[in-house]
Design a protein around this motif. Structure first.
Motif, PDB file in Angstrom:
ATOM      1  N   GLN A   1      33.568 -13.294  -5.092  1.00 43.71           N
ATOM      2  CA  GLN A   1      33.447 -11.883  -5.480  1.00 43.71           C
ATOM      3  C   GLN A   1      32.004 -11.443  -5.299  1.00 43.71           C
ATOM      4  OE1 GLN A   1      34.835 -10.999  -9.453  1.00 43.71           O
ATOM      5  NE2 GLN A   1      33.624  -9.128  -9.589  1.00 43.71           N
ATOM      6  N   ASN A   2      31.816 -10.335  -4.567  1.00 49.65           N
ATOM      7  CA  ASN A   2      30.479  -9.769  -4.394  1.00 49.65           C
ATOM      8  C   ASN A   2      30.094  -9.039  -5.675  1.00 49.65           C
ATOM      9  OD1 ASN A   2      28.195  -8.210  -3.677  1.00 49.65           O
ATOM     10  ND2 ASN A   2      28.837  -8.177  -1.537  1.00 49.65           N
ATOM     11  N   ILE A   3      28.991  -9.474  -6.301  1.00 51.93           N
ATOM     12  CA  ILE A   3      28.628  -8.903  -7.606  1.00 51.93           C
ATOM     13  C   ILE A   3      27.326  -8.110  -7.575  1.00 51.93           C
ATOM     14  CG2 ILE A   3      29.878 -10.661  -8.909  1.00 51.93           C
ATOM     15  CD1 ILE A   3      27.240 -12.100  -9.361  1.00 51.93           C
ATOM     16  N   GLY A   4      26.698  -7.981  -6.426  1.00 52.14           N
ATOM     17  CA  GLY A   4      25.485  -7.169  -6.402  1.00 52.14           C
ATOM     18  C   GLY A   4      24.603  -7.436  -5.205  1.00 52.14           C
ATOM     19  N   GLN A   5      23.517  -6.696  -5.141  1.00 51.68           N
ATOM     20  CA  GLN A   5      22.548  -6.783  -4.048  1.00 51.68           C
ATOM     21  C   GLN A   5      21.139  -6.747  -4.625  1.00 51.68           C
ATOM     22  OE1 GLN A   5      22.795  -6.815  -0.430  1.00 51.68           O
ATOM     23  NE2 GLN A   5      20.589  -7.132  -0.639  1.00 51.68           N
ATOM     24  N   ILE A   6      20.362  -7.795  -4.404  1.00 49.35           N
ATOM     25  CA  ILE A   6      18.970  -7.825  -4.847  1.00 49.35           C
ATOM     26  C   ILE A   6      18.120  -7.070  -3.830  1.00 49.35           C
ATOM     27  CG2 ILE A   6      16.971  -9.287  -5.334  1.00 49.35           C
ATOM     28  CD1 ILE A   6      18.853 -11.454  -6.274  1.00 49.35           C
ATOM     29  N   GLN A   7      17.317  -6.139  -4.301  1.00 51.13           N
ATOM     30  CA  GLN A   7      16.384  -5.406  -3.462  1.00 51.13           C
ATOM     31  C   GLN A   7      14.963  -5.766  -3.883  1.00 51.13           C
ATOM     32  OE1 GLN A   7      17.664  -1.376  -4.268  1.00 51.13           O
ATOM     33  NE2 GLN A   7      18.924  -1.307  -2.423  1.00 51.13           N
ATOM     34  N   ILE A   8      14.041  -5.700  -2.949  1.00 55.70           N
ATOM     35  CA  ILE A   8      12.654  -6.006  -3.257  1.00 55.70           C
ATOM     36  C   ILE A   8      11.766  -4.835  -2.877  1.00 55.70           C
ATOM     37  CG2 ILE A   8      12.925  -8.510  -3.089  1.00 55.70           C
ATOM     38  CD1 ILE A   8      11.791  -8.438  -0.325  1.00 55.70           C
ATOM     39  N   ALA A   9      10.596  -4.795  -3.494  1.00 59.73           N
ATOM     40  CA  ALA A   9       9.654  -3.694  -3.308  1.00 59.73           C
ATOM     41  C   ALA A   9       8.458  -4.163  -2.483  1.00 59.73           C
ATOM     42  CB  ALA A   9       9.180  -3.166  -4.659  1.00 59.73           C
ATOM     43  N   ARG A  10       8.025  -3.322  -1.570  1.00 61.29           N
ATOM     44  CA  ARG A  10       6.806  -3.570  -0.791  1.00 61.29           C
ATOM     45  C   ARG A  10       5.775  -2.502  -1.113  1.00 61.29           C
ATOM     46  NH1 ARG A  10       6.909  -3.680   5.260  1.00 61.29           N
ATOM     47  NH2 ARG A  10       4.916  -4.732   4.947  1.00 61.29           N
ATOM     48  N   PHE A  11       4.497  -2.861  -0.915  1.00 65.77           N
ATOM     49  CA  PHE A  11       3.399  -1.926  -1.177  1.00 65.77           C
ATOM     50  C   PHE A  11       2.453  -1.918   0.012  1.00 65.77           C
ATOM     51  CE2 PHE A  11       4.980  -3.147  -5.313  1.00 65.77           C
ATOM     52  CZ  PHE A  11       4.987  -1.958  -6.022  1.00 65.77           C
ATOM     53  N   VAL A  12       1.885  -0.751   0.272  1.00 64.92           N
ATOM     54  CA  VAL A  12       0.917  -0.616   1.365  1.00 64.92           C
ATOM     55  C   VAL A  12      -0.309  -1.483   1.083  1.00 64.92           C
ATOM     56  CG1 VAL A  12      -0.617   1.002   2.548  1.00 64.92           C
ATOM     57  CG2 VAL A  12       1.704   1.705   1.942  1.00 64.92           C
ATOM     58  N   ASN A  13      -0.745  -1.508  -0.181  1.00 60.39           N
ATOM     59  CA  ASN A  13      -1.934  -2.263  -0.576  1.00 60.39           C
ATOM     60  C   ASN A  13      -1.605  -3.136  -1.781  1.00 60.39           C
ATOM     61  OD1 ASN A  13      -4.543  -3.201  -1.064  1.00 60.39           O
ATOM     62  ND2 ASN A  13      -5.109  -1.385  -2.239  1.00 60.39           N
ATOM     63  N   PRO A  14      -1.072  -4.344  -1.569  1.00 55.31           N
ATOM     64  CA  PRO A  14      -0.718  -5.213  -2.701  1.00 55.31           C
ATOM     65  C   PRO A  14      -1.909  -5.555  -3.597  1.00 55.31           C
ATOM     66  CG  PRO A  14       0.258  -6.031  -0.663  1.00 55.31           C
ATOM     67  CD  PRO A  14      -0.705  -4.951  -0.277  1.00 55.31           C
ATOM     68  N   SER A  15      -3.119  -5.571  -3.030  1.00 59.03           N
ATOM     69  CA  SER A  15      -4.299  -5.882  -3.836  1.00 59.03           C
ATOM     70  C   SER A  15      -4.563  -4.815  -4.896  1.00 59.03           C
ATOM     71  CB  SER A  15      -5.538  -6.032  -2.942  1.00 59.03           C
ATOM     72  OG  SER A  15      -5.402  -7.138  -2.079  1.00 59.03           O
ATOM     73  N   GLY A  16      -3.959  -3.633  -4.721  1.00 61.23           N
ATOM     74  CA  GLY A  16      -4.124  -2.569  -5.696  1.00 61.23           C
ATOM     75  C   GLY A  16      -3.179  -2.665  -6.879  1.00 61.23           C
ATOM     76  N   LEU A  17      -2.268  -3.644  -6.867  1.00 63.02           N
ATOM     77  CA  LEU A  17      -1.380  -3.843  -8.012  1.00 63.02           C
ATOM     78  C   LEU A  17      -2.176  -4.305  -9.223  1.00 63.02           C
ATOM     79  CD1 LEU A  17       1.619  -5.624  -6.266  1.00 63.02           C
ATOM     80  CD2 LEU A  17       1.605  -3.302  -7.190  1.00 63.02           C
ATOM     81  N   LYS A  18      -1.749  -3.875 -10.400  1.00 65.91           N
ATOM     82  CA  LYS A  18      -2.463  -4.196 -11.633  1.00 65.91           C
ATOM     83  C   LYS A  18      -1.746  -5.307 -12.381  1.00 65.91           C
ATOM     84  CE  LYS A  18      -2.234  -1.270 -15.029  1.00 65.91           C
ATOM     85  NZ  LYS A  18      -2.401  -0.048 -15.855  1.00 65.91           N
ATOM     86  N   PRO A  19      -2.357  -6.499 -12.493  1.00 61.80           N
ATOM     87  CA  PRO A  19      -1.698  -7.579 -13.248  1.00 61.80           C
ATOM     88  C   PRO A  19      -1.690  -7.266 -14.735  1.00 61.80           C
ATOM     89  CG  PRO A  19      -3.905  -8.253 -12.544  1.00 61.80           C
ATOM     90  CD  PRO A  19      -3.647  -6.911 -11.915  1.00 61.80           C
ATOM     91  N   ILE A  20      -0.530  -7.472 -15.366  1.00 63.00           N
ATOM     92  CA  ILE A  20      -0.394  -7.152 -16.792  1.00 63.00           C
ATOM     93  C   ILE A  20       0.021  -8.365 -17.611  1.00 63.00           C
ATOM     94  CG2 ILE A  20       0.139  -4.726 -16.355  1.00 63.00           C
ATOM     95  CD1 ILE A  20       3.099  -5.387 -16.765  1.00 63.00           C
TER      96      ILE A  20
END
Length: 261
Positions: free
Chosen positions: A168-187
């Motif tokens: 049974q197909n139960i879903g689809q995992i999607q992922i996010a990309r960013f133009v500048n990953p270094s600009g992500l803020k670690p929390i």
């Protein structure tokens, strides 16, 4: 010479901060999906004693200037988002991203954070969640009568039901990309928040338009290189020592002046 003391002090402060960055990298050497930090140095403002190109005579100019630096500072800490090694865990809920992209995680306040940590669990309601209990986006709910779980490289999630119930197909995992990953803020908690520097998240299916693919039964290890960090630590220690010696040298010069003037 008083200025020399303050210049050397900025060097001590900067090297101490770099050591903190290195220590954090080494402390997280076994943290799943951790990305190492790098300290970015920047020199401080200069005292402009003589302007370059100033007139020395009516017909000549000074080829160089006379400017005294006032020290150094750490301008930024930069996340280096290189791929970490793959660790084969064989756990069906462990998922690693090969290539670019981040899992989308729903926070308790309803906002979305991002992570490379694919160490997922099952909640009491059957949802795929992080080790802190935060749900994956889009939500994946595993049926109670699932005998096994399959996560494809393209993010397709299917469950094989017990007693010959079929797949049974139960879903689809999607992922996010960013133009500048270094600009992500670690929390913390292996999570990042987007920022104006990172740009808006591009939500993609794994394997399409530059997004990475998924590997079930694997986890991405930290990309910290212990040998490289140890070399950086030795370099930082030597730089700290030489700045400390500069303080001692200036102190000796001031002491000499006090005793002999």
């Amino acid at each position: 010479m008083d200025a020399s003391l303050w210049v050397a002090k900025t060097g001590l402060d900067a090297q101490q901060t770099r050591m903190n960055v290195i220590s954090n990298n080494l402390a997280n050497v076994n943290t799943t999906g951790f990305k190492r930090d790098r300290a970015v140095f920047e020199d401080l403002l200069y005292q402009n004693i003589k302007q370059p190109g100033g007139q020395t005579t009516n017909n000549s100019q000074s080829p160089t200037g006379f400017m005294l630096g006032t020290g150094v500072k750490i301008n930024a800490t930069e996340k280096l988002h290189m791929q970490g090694n793959m660790v084969n865990s064989q756990a069906p809920l462990d998922v690693a991203i090969t290539g670019d992209g981040y899992f989308q995680i729903q926070m308790p306040d309803g906002t979305t954070s991002y992570s490379r940590d694919g160490n997922f669990k099952i909640s009491s309601t059957g949802q795929m969640v992080t080790s802190q209990g935060f749900p994956l986006i889009p939500a994946i709910t595993i049926p109670n009568n699932a005998a096994s779980l399959t996560i494809g490289r393209d993010g397709t999630v299917s469950a094989e039901l017990v007693a010959g119930g079929g797949a049974q197909n139960i879903g689809q995992i999607q992922i996010a990309r960013f133009v500048n990953p270094s600009g992500l803020k670690p929390i913390g908690n292996n999570l990042y928040d987007s920022s104006q520097a990172s740009g808006q998240a591009q939500i993609l299916q794994p394997g399409l338009n530059g997004a990475g693919t998924l590997n079930q039964g694997s986890l991405e290890a930290s990309n910290v290189n212990v040998v490289e960090e140890m070399v950086n630590m030795i370099e930082t220690q030597r730089a700290y020592e030489i700045n400390s010696k500069a303080v001692s040298a200036v102190d000796g010069m001031l002491k000499y002046l006090n005793q002999n003037m």
